[in-house]
Design an enzyme around this catalytic site. Sequence first.
Site, PDB file in Angstrom:
ATOM      1  N   SER A  82       0.814  -1.218   0.000  1.00  0.00           N
ATOM      2  CA  SER A  82       0.000   0.000   0.000  1.00  0.00           C
ATOM      3  C   SER A  82       0.846   1.266   0.000  1.00  0.00           C
ATOM      4  O   SER A  82       0.356   2.338  -0.307  1.00  0.00           O
ATOM      5  CB  SER A  82      -0.946  -0.009   1.200  1.00  0.00           C
ATOM      6  OG  SER A  82      -0.228   0.109   2.403  1.00  0.00           O
TER       7      SER A  82
ATOM      8  N   LYS B   4       0.666   4.124   7.164  1.00  0.00           N
ATOM      9  CA  LYS B   4       0.019   4.978   6.169  1.00  0.00           C
ATOM     10  C   LYS B   4       0.476   6.426   6.352  1.00  0.00           C
ATOM     11  O   LYS B   4       1.102   6.768   7.349  1.00  0.00           O
ATOM     12  CB  LYS B   4      -1.514   4.938   6.346  1.00  0.00           C
ATOM     13  CG  LYS B   4      -2.165   3.591   6.045  1.00  0.00           C
ATOM     14  CD  LYS B   4      -2.213   3.308   4.570  1.00  0.00           C
ATOM     15  CE  LYS B   4      -2.885   1.957   4.293  1.00  0.00           C
ATOM     16  NZ  LYS B   4      -2.147   0.827   4.903  1.00  0.00           N
TER      17      LYS B   4
END
Lengths: 214, 214
Positions: free
Chosen positions: B131, B168
Site C-alpha cells: 500500500s 500509512k
Amino acid sequence: MSEQSLTKRQKEVLAFICDHIESVGFPPTRNELSKHFGFRSPNAAESHLRALQHKGVIRIEAGRSRGITLTALSHSSLPSSGALRMPLPLVGRVAAGSPVLAQENIEHEYRVDPLLFSARPDYLLRVEGHSMRDAGIFDGDLLAVHRTPEASNGQIVVARLDDEVTVKRFERKGHQVTLLPENPQFQPIQIDLRRQELVIEGLGVGVIRPRLES
Amino acid sequence: MSEQSLTKRQKEVLAFICDHIESVGFPPTRNELSKHFGFRSPNAAESHLRALQHKGVIRIEAGRSRGITLTALSHSSLPSSGALRMPLPLVGRVAAGSPVLAQENIEHEYRVDPLLFSARPDYLLRVEGHSMRDAGIFDGDLLAVHRTPEASNGQIVVARLDDEVTVKRFERKGHQVTLLPENPQFQPIQIDLRRQELVIEGLGVGVIRPRLES
DNA sequence: CTTGATACTGTATATATTTACAGTATATGA
DNA sequence: TCATATACTGTAAATATATACAGTATCAAG
C-alpha cells in the site's frame, strides 16, 4: 521536509555544534550558543536549532538538556568533518577518476549490522537522481554495496563508465551490456564491451533511506 | 589522582556512560544513570561519578548539565569499550491486541547507528503489503519507527486501528482522520475520532530494505 | 577498633536549561 | 502584495539537572 541548503549563518551554527561535540565532548546549550555568537536572547539560538532540525541536519530531543544530535545530513552539509567511526564508509559523490573508496569520497562512517542485508555490505553509496525510482531507490537514499567485479543479469550494480559512477540494473548478452534504469523517463545505456570499458564496482545488496519526506 | 582499579559496579557505571555517549550522542544525567541502574536517589549516581572522577577515568565539569567527559584512562579501564551500541528490535507481525514492542513480536535485534536517520528510531517494523509502494516502502522493508503518540499532517505513521497495525500517511481535519496509502490500487481509510479509536504508535523516520530483488 | 572507601536511600534546593510567547526587521518567492 | 523564511531582542516560566546535607550498611586495612 525539503532538502534545502543551509544559509551561511546556519552553517556557522552547525559548524559550532559539531566543533563543540568534538572538542568539548557534548553538545552546547542555547545559552552557550548565544554566548558564542553574541546573541542577547537564547531564543535566537533556539530558532537556529529549529531551522537546522527542520532541514534535517540535526535532531533535537525535547526536554533533554543538550539534546542535540547530528544526523547523516549534517556531515554532508559541512565542508570538513572528522571521521572517527569504523565500519561502513558513506560514499557521496565520486570524484572523476578516483577509486570509490578514496578518502576524498568518504563523507562519514556508520555502524550498521551487516546481518541486516542479504550480502555483506562494504560501503554505503549515496544515490543521486531518480533513475531507479520504480525500484524504490530514491534520490538521497543510501545504497548498501557489496564489492565485487562480477554481476549477474537482473542485479542492481554500481558501475563505472567513462569515469562516472552510476547505479543501474545489469543485463548482459555476449559482448553487449545494457544498464537499465527503473524509471520510464530515463533511457537504457548500451555498452559494447569490445569498444567501451565497463567496471563493476559492486552489487547493491540493500537500501537505507535516512528520512521520509512529508 | 589515585590510580586504583575500578570496582565491578564502577565498571558497569563507566560502561553505561561510554555506551550512552556512543549511542545517544551525549553523556547521561544523574537521573538517567539512576533510572538505568535502579537507584532511588540521584545521589547514588553522584557518588559513583565522584568516585570515577577521583580515580581519573572521567572528568566532571561543575555546574554544567551532562558535563561528563571521558579521559585517556577510561578506555583502558573497560574490557570492550566502544563496540557496543543499543540494538534496535525488529518487530514483525504484531499480534492482535499486544503492544508493538511486546516480547512475542520481536524477531531479532540489530545494531544500527541511530544517526543515520532524521529522528531517533526506537524499533524497526517489517512492512507487509504494497500500500505504500509509491512512497518507496515495499513489502518486506523495515520501517524505522520513532515512538510518539503525536503526528502531523503528511507524516508517515504507524497506526493501530481495531487491533490492526498499519503504515500509512497521516492526514487530519478536526475529528476526521484519513490514513492515505501511497498506491492508487488501495483506498484511503477514513476514521471519525468520535466514533472510532485510533492510536498512533509512532512515526516513520527511515526505511531499510534488506535485499534487492532481481 | 577505628578510619576510609563502597554502595546506597531520602529530601531539598539553587540553578541550568528548555521552551513558550510577544515582538522587530529584512529578504524572497508566489 | 501576501505569505513565509531568516535573524534576531526581550521576558517569563516550567522543568531538568546538579549537588549539598543527613543517614544506613558493608567491607577491608591500618
